[in-house]
Write a protein that holds these residues in place. Sequence first.
Motif, mmCIF file in Angstrom:
data_model
loop_
_atom_site.group_PDB
_atom_site.id
_atom_site.type_symbol
_atom_site.label_atom_id
_atom_site.label_comp_id
_atom_site.label_asym_id
_atom_site.label_seq_id
_atom_site.Cartn_x
_atom_site.Cartn_y
_atom_site.Cartn_z
ATOM 1 N N ARG A 46 1.517 0.570 -2.822
ATOM 2 C CA ARG A 46 1.025 -0.772 -2.520
ATOM 3 C C ARG A 46 0.585 -0.858 -1.064
ATOM 4 O O ARG A 46 1.078 -0.147 -0.194
ATOM 5 C CB ARG A 46 2.119 -1.815 -2.801
ATOM 6 C CG ARG A 46 3.360 -1.613 -1.965
ATOM 7 C CD ARG A 46 4.526 -2.486 -2.402
ATOM 8 N NE ARG A 46 5.744 -2.107 -1.685
ATOM 9 C CZ ARG A 46 6.076 -2.575 -0.490
ATOM 10 N NH1 ARG A 46 5.291 -3.437 0.115
ATOM 11 N NH2 ARG A 46 7.188 -2.188 0.100
ATOM 12 N N ARG A 47 -0.369 -1.735 -0.811
ATOM 13 C CA ARG A 47 -0.886 -2.031 0.527
ATOM 14 C C ARG A 47 -1.469 -0.804 1.231
ATOM 15 O O ARG A 47 -1.343 -0.638 2.438
ATOM 16 C CB ARG A 47 0.189 -2.680 1.405
ATOM 17 C CG ARG A 47 0.609 -4.067 0.898
ATOM 18 C CD ARG A 47 1.432 -4.815 1.921
ATOM 19 N NE ARG A 47 1.755 -6.162 1.490
ATOM 20 C CZ ARG A 47 0.964 -7.215 1.651
ATOM 21 N NH1 ARG A 47 -0.219 -7.061 2.218
ATOM 22 N NH2 ARG A 47 1.328 -8.420 1.236
ATOM 23 N N LYS A 50 -6.249 -0.100 -1.772
ATOM 24 C CA LYS A 50 -6.921 0.081 -3.069
ATOM 25 C C LYS A 50 -7.884 -1.069 -3.358
ATOM 26 O O LYS A 50 -9.001 -0.858 -3.835
ATOM 27 C CB LYS A 50 -5.880 0.187 -4.194
ATOM 28 C CG LYS A 50 -4.946 1.368 -4.079
ATOM 29 C CD LYS A 50 -4.066 1.522 -5.309
ATOM 30 C CE LYS A 50 -3.080 0.388 -5.502
ATOM 31 N NZ LYS A 50 -2.072 0.312 -4.425
ATOM 32 N N SER A 51 -7.454 -2.296 -3.067
ATOM 33 C CA SER A 51 -8.291 -3.461 -3.374
ATOM 34 C C SER A 51 -9.541 -3.484 -2.504
ATOM 35 O O SER A 51 -10.623 -3.864 -2.969
ATOM 36 C CB SER A 51 -7.487 -4.751 -3.191
ATOM 37 O OG SER A 51 -6.386 -4.786 -4.091
ATOM 38 N N SER A 91 -3.519 -8.119 -10.340
ATOM 39 C CA SER A 91 -2.574 -8.842 -9.478
ATOM 40 C C SER A 91 -2.936 -10.326 -9.390
ATOM 41 O O SER A 91 -2.135 -11.139 -8.933
ATOM 42 C CB SER A 91 -2.553 -8.227 -8.078
ATOM 43 O OG SER A 91 -3.820 -8.330 -7.458
ATOM 44 N N GLU A 149 -5.255 -2.380 -9.738
ATOM 45 C CA GLU A 149 -3.841 -2.607 -10.066
ATOM 46 C C GLU A 149 -3.653 -2.723 -11.588
ATOM 47 O O GLU A 149 -3.027 -3.659 -12.083
ATOM 48 C CB GLU A 149 -3.308 -3.865 -9.370
ATOM 49 C CG GLU A 149 -3.486 -3.874 -7.864
ATOM 50 C CD GLU A 149 -2.540 -2.952 -7.119
ATOM 51 O OE1 GLU A 149 -1.759 -2.231 -7.780
ATOM 52 O OE2 GLU A 149 -2.573 -2.942 -5.875
ATOM 53 N N TYR A 152 -0.103 -3.418 -12.737
ATOM 54 C CA TYR A 152 0.644 -4.479 -12.051
ATOM 55 C C TYR A 152 1.567 -5.239 -13.001
ATOM 56 O O TYR A 152 2.735 -5.493 -12.688
ATOM 57 C CB TYR A 152 -0.343 -5.453 -11.389
ATOM 58 C CG TYR A 152 0.318 -6.585 -10.628
ATOM 59 C CD1 TYR A 152 0.716 -6.408 -9.309
ATOM 60 C CD2 TYR A 152 0.548 -7.823 -11.232
ATOM 61 C CE1 TYR A 152 1.311 -7.445 -8.598
ATOM 62 C CE2 TYR A 152 1.156 -8.852 -10.531
ATOM 63 C CZ TYR A 152 1.538 -8.664 -9.224
ATOM 64 O OH TYR A 152 2.143 -9.677 -8.526
ATOM 65 N N LYS A 156 5.681 -5.260 -12.798
ATOM 66 C CA LYS A 156 6.312 -6.540 -12.495
ATOM 67 C C LYS A 156 7.579 -6.750 -13.330
ATOM 68 O O LYS A 156 8.495 -7.461 -12.924
ATOM 69 C CB LYS A 156 5.322 -7.670 -12.779
ATOM 70 C CG LYS A 156 5.659 -9.007 -12.160
ATOM 71 C CD LYS A 156 5.394 -9.008 -10.673
ATOM 72 C CE LYS A 156 5.596 -10.381 -10.069
ATOM 73 N NZ LYS A 156 5.447 -10.359 -8.600
ATOM 74 N N VAL A 193 -0.470 1.912 -9.008
ATOM 75 C CA VAL A 193 0.609 2.574 -8.272
ATOM 76 C C VAL A 193 1.135 3.760 -9.081
ATOM 77 O O VAL A 193 1.386 4.836 -8.556
ATOM 78 C CB VAL A 193 1.757 1.582 -7.971
ATOM 79 C CG1 VAL A 193 2.977 2.306 -7.421
ATOM 80 C CG2 VAL A 193 1.288 0.512 -6.993
ATOM 81 N N THR A 340 5.728 5.045 -5.432
ATOM 82 C CA THR A 340 5.834 3.791 -4.682
ATOM 83 C C THR A 340 5.777 4.000 -3.166
ATOM 84 O O THR A 340 5.810 3.042 -2.403
ATOM 85 C CB THR A 340 7.131 3.043 -5.043
ATOM 86 O OG1 THR A 340 8.248 3.939 -4.919
ATOM 87 C CG2 THR A 340 7.074 2.505 -6.461
#
Length: 519
Positions: A46-47, A50-51, A91, A149, A152, A156, A193, A340
């Motif tokens: 994450r972060r 990717k977006s 997401s 994602e 996602y 979750k 991820v 992760t």
Amino acid sequence: MLKKKLPIGIQTFSEIIQEDYVYIDKTGYIHTLITTGKCYFLARPRRFGKSLLVSTLSEIFSGNQKLFTGLAIESLPYDWKKYPVISISFSDIDCTSPENLNISLTFYLQTIANEYQITVDPNLKPGAILQTLVRQLANQNPVVLLIDEYDYAILKHIHKPEIAHEIRETVKNFYAVIKGLDKYLKFVFLTGVSKFSKTSIFSGLNNLNDISLDNRYNILLGYTKNEIIQYFEPHLLEASFYNKYPMEQLLNEITIWYDGYQFSSQTTQKIYNPFSVLLFLEKKQFSNYWFETGTPTFLINLLKVNNYPIQDFDYTKATNSELSQFEVDAIDLKTLLFQTGYLTIKSYNSDTRNYTLGFPNKECIDSLAEHIIKSMTTLPGSQLNDVVFLLHKAFESNTIEQILPILTRLFASVPYTIHIGEEKYYQTIFYLVLKMIGAEIIVEEPTNIGRIDAVIQTKNNCFIIEFKINNSATDALNQIKTKKYYQKYESVDKTIVLVGIAFDTTTKNVSDIKYEQLD
């Protein structure tokens, strides 16, 4: 040099370019991606950007050439033809339940259809709506499908397997239609991820190219050291002045805290966590920025259930398939930690085809250690910081006599309700605290006649440590000497200190420490 704004939390390419934020130019790699293949999958923590990558792809395939003025792709051969783009970010979709996921995904796709002035039957399932959209848009030009994602909704609910299973089946049915749309599609790109092997994406889309561990795309996301120096020079100068560090020292500290990621078998360049680097340059203080954006409660609970085997993962081995697959039914901790971002590739052996994994940087190990210690003890964070600082001083100065009261204070915080009868439990807490001080530590290192419980190396000293449960520290020290655990370290140019540590399960604490320095 002009000081541009830092793109903290901004994932839209056009906004970064038009509002004069810093953009690390990755378009040369993106050009290779879009001109040499059609269907891709990329997994990153994450972060990691990717977006932003998906947004950049969307602008390229939308033919918005002006946005790329001065970037690498501008000088490369590309026709800038405009294609219909369907971009889906899971997401942004309500996934609180399988029912809500279906409703939200349907609405999401209908919104895209409205933007293209296409009418779809609202009673259709999401997969059927996607089919309708792609086929009608393909009357203009082949369609670009971007899914960010993709996993996602499953992740979750990973702590609730029964819901995760239902979610998985829901998205499985949606993704299953993509293969049948191949002739209508120009380009397909999915990010996530984890790589779930039973979602039918990877079994159905047999032409999907997984580039997650591809040497060519190791630095597609994240920052390299050269990129940080090139693009953030004004911000680095400010951080250097603020911290009163010479530039070389500042860059070294940034490396210790945020560098160390590797996503391929062969590379000379490590990757810095982009989110943490941006937050550091903004605040000019070193902290665990990436970890703090989402406390991994599920991960900590999973480690707890497995008796906190955290030291087993430092320099552990893994195959390509172990790193690339993930299952709701049987969660492999090693795979979870890698995917992760809490473990990364350290090296690759082409003969055995095994990867060696380890913790990437100080931010990761400090944060993980702090959360685990908090779940194992009642020690407040401020007192943990004191323990770490005092232990660091004791080992650096080789004043072992100071260690006993420090460790006694640490283990006194273990709740009485926790059953301690295994050496591993004591060893884990000890290991995590030592990792936090930045010591080079190896646990259960094999020798020709046994295993060394722990080896700790500081700048000038090498400590050979043996633990004993309900036995004497003298016995522990004698075992080191009898089995000559120190022999393999006699060639190091450091002072070698033998240390025996005894734990008492009645008091649940350290009972004694004996040590001896080799001549």
